[in-house]
Enzyme design. Structure first.
Site, PDB file in Angstrom:
ATOM      1  N   ASN A 119     -23.647 -25.385 -33.768  1.00 42.15           N
ATOM      2  CA  ASN A 119     -24.283 -26.623 -34.207  1.00 42.15           C
ATOM      3  C   ASN A 119     -24.908 -27.321 -32.997  1.00 42.15           C
ATOM      4  O   ASN A 119     -24.356 -27.318 -31.895  1.00 42.15           O
ATOM      5  CB  ASN A 119     -23.315 -27.548 -34.960  1.00 42.15           C
ATOM      6  CG  ASN A 119     -22.048 -27.894 -34.215  1.00 42.15           C
ATOM      7  OD1 ASN A 119     -21.570 -27.125 -33.399  1.00 42.15           O
ATOM      8  ND2 ASN A 119     -21.498 -29.056 -34.504  1.00 42.15           N
TER       9      ASN A 119
ATOM     10  N   GLU B 237     -26.504 -30.918 -32.215  1.00 39.87           N
ATOM     11  CA  GLU B 237     -26.682 -32.279 -32.753  1.00 39.87           C
ATOM     12  C   GLU B 237     -27.829 -32.993 -32.051  1.00 39.87           C
ATOM     13  O   GLU B 237     -28.396 -32.502 -31.069  1.00 39.87           O
ATOM     14  CB  GLU B 237     -25.354 -33.038 -32.623  1.00 39.87           C
ATOM     15  CG  GLU B 237     -24.262 -32.375 -33.455  1.00 39.87           C
ATOM     16  CD  GLU B 237     -22.941 -33.116 -33.452  1.00 39.87           C
ATOM     17  OE1 GLU B 237     -22.740 -34.020 -32.619  1.00 39.87           O
ATOM     18  OE2 GLU B 237     -22.093 -32.766 -34.310  1.00 39.87           O
ATOM     19  N   ASN B 238     -28.158 -34.158 -32.607  1.00 44.71           N
ATOM     20  CA  ASN B 238     -29.302 -34.929 -32.112  1.00 44.71           C
ATOM     21  C   ASN B 238     -28.970 -36.403 -32.215  1.00 44.71           C
ATOM     22  O   ASN B 238     -28.288 -36.821 -33.169  1.00 44.71           O
ATOM     23  CB  ASN B 238     -30.533 -34.587 -32.968  1.00 44.71           C
ATOM     24  CG  ASN B 238     -31.813 -35.068 -32.348  1.00 44.71           C
ATOM     25  OD1 ASN B 238     -32.121 -36.258 -32.353  1.00 44.71           O
ATOM     26  ND2 ASN B 238     -32.575 -34.150 -31.794  1.00 44.71           N
TER      27      ASN B 238
ATOM     28  N   GLU C 210     -24.333 -22.335 -38.883  1.00 44.65           N
ATOM     29  CA  GLU C 210     -24.694 -21.244 -39.797  1.00 44.65           C
ATOM     30  C   GLU C 210     -26.207 -21.041 -39.817  1.00 44.65           C
ATOM     31  O   GLU C 210     -26.708 -19.908 -39.746  1.00 44.65           O
ATOM     32  CB  GLU C 210     -24.224 -21.549 -41.230  1.00 44.65           C
ATOM     33  CG  GLU C 210     -22.723 -21.638 -41.398  1.00 44.65           C
ATOM     34  CD  GLU C 210     -22.154 -23.018 -41.169  1.00 44.65           C
ATOM     35  OE1 GLU C 210     -22.710 -23.775 -40.328  1.00 44.65           O
ATOM     36  OE2 GLU C 210     -21.149 -23.351 -41.806  1.00 44.65           O
TER      37      GLU C 210
ATOM     38  N   CYS D  19     -21.141 -26.304 -45.241  1.00 46.57           N
ATOM     39  CA  CYS D  19     -21.655 -27.475 -45.955  1.00 46.57           C
ATOM     40  C   CYS D  19     -22.627 -27.027 -47.054  1.00 46.57           C
ATOM     41  O   CYS D  19     -23.056 -25.862 -47.101  1.00 46.57           O
ATOM     42  CB  CYS D  19     -22.354 -28.425 -44.989  1.00 46.57           C
ATOM     43  SG  CYS D  19     -24.004 -27.896 -44.493  1.00 46.57           S
TER      44      CYS D  19
ATOM     45  N   CYS E 180     -25.958 -25.476 -45.906  1.00 48.59           N
ATOM     46  CA  CYS E 180     -25.794 -24.107 -45.396  1.00 48.59           C
ATOM     47  C   CYS E 180     -25.491 -23.131 -46.530  1.00 48.59           C
ATOM     48  O   CYS E 180     -25.923 -21.975 -46.480  1.00 48.59           O
ATOM     49  CB  CYS E 180     -24.713 -24.066 -44.325  1.00 48.59           C
ATOM     50  SG  CYS E 180     -25.273 -24.857 -42.798  1.00 48.59           S
TER      51      CYS E 180
HETATM   52  N1  THU Z   1     -21.479 -28.475 -39.203  1.00 53.20           N
HETATM   53  C1  THU Z   1     -21.801 -27.158 -39.095  1.00 53.20           C
HETATM   54  O1  THU Z   1     -22.257 -26.695 -38.041  1.00 53.20           O
HETATM   55  N2  THU Z   1     -21.626 -26.375 -40.171  1.00 53.20           N
HETATM   56  C2  THU Z   1     -21.141 -26.798 -41.375  1.00 53.20           C
HETATM   57  O2  THU Z   1     -21.113 -26.030 -42.337  1.00 53.20           O
HETATM   58  C3  THU Z   1     -20.620 -28.143 -41.498  1.00 53.20           C
HETATM   59  C4  THU Z   1     -20.944 -29.065 -40.395  1.00 53.20           C
HETATM   60  C5  THU Z   1     -21.700 -29.351 -38.053  1.00 53.20           C
HETATM   61  C6  THU Z   1     -22.778 -30.376 -38.263  1.00 53.20           C
HETATM   62  C7  THU Z   1     -22.369 -31.446 -37.282  1.00 53.20           C
HETATM   63  O3  THU Z   1     -22.920 -31.113 -36.008  1.00 53.20           O
HETATM   64  C8  THU Z   1     -20.865 -31.321 -37.192  1.00 53.20           C
HETATM   65  O4  THU Z   1     -20.532 -30.064 -37.753  1.00 53.20           O
HETATM   66  C9  THU Z   1     -20.123 -32.411 -37.936  1.00 53.20           C
HETATM   67  O5  THU Z   1     -20.546 -32.523 -39.234  1.00 53.20           O
END
Ligand code: THU
Length: 160
Positions: free
Chosen positions: A60, A62-63, A73, A110, A113
């Site tokens: 992941n 983030e920003n 994913e 999530c 994804c």
């Molecule tokens: N996140 C994922 O990388 N995959 C998921 O299926 C659920 C959430 C990340 C997004 C964000 O950077 C962090 O987890 C918290 O939500």
């Protein structure tokens, strides 16, 4: 009344996995170190195994503008499809590490994804098992993302 049921595997630990799935989940666990997650500190790793033996990973990212971030994913699958557009996907493993958390409860992908994996599975022309495990503890094997996304929207619904 119609019901929706599905079978999945729930293993006490990664020790019960086949060697192929064990190594894939290990790659997902390890790559969590590369996550860029300064806002949530929830570090997710994903590993995609291809038929040619390659494993592509993603994290992941983030920003500061929160919705701009991408999940592990979609990051891993984008890399896999960009580099090997015609290669069959054998399986996907997803893990996370959370410095302040317990790290022993598997996290499921999530909704966005799930939809993304669903499209990849359609393109793949075969089911893609999902191997889900935290750094320790139980491991879940979901045999197709369709089990996590019943009545999904897909290519056949898009009548244009
Ligand atoms: N996140 C994922 O990388 N995959 C998921 O299926 C659920 C959430 C990340 C997004 C964000 O950077 C962090 O987890 C918290 O939500």
């Amino acid at each position: 009344m119609p019901t929706f049921e599905f079978n999945y595997d729930e293993l006490p630990s990664d020790q019960e996995l086949s060697s192929q799935y064990f190594h894939l989940l290990s790659a997902a666990k390890q790559v969590t170190e590369n996550a860029y997650a300064p806002y949530s500190n929830f570090r997710v790793g994903c590993a995609v195994l291809l038929k040619n033996g390659e494993t592509l990973v993603g994290v992941n990212i983030e920003n500061a503008s929160y919705p701009v971030g991408i999940c592990a994913e979609r990051s891993a699958l984008s890399s896999a499809l960009s580099q090997y557009p015609d290669e069959t996907i054998i399986a996907i493993a997803i893990s996370y590490s959370s410095p302040e958390g317990e790290n022993n409860k598997a996290a499921f992908p999530c909704g966005m994804c799930r939809q993304f994996i669903s499209e990849c599975e359609h393109k793949n022309k075969q089911a893609i098992p999902l191997i889900l495990g935290a750094q320790q503890g139980k491991v879940f094997i979901i045999h197709t993302v369709q089990h996590l996304l019943p009545f999904s929207f897909g290519k056949d619904d898009l009548v244009i």
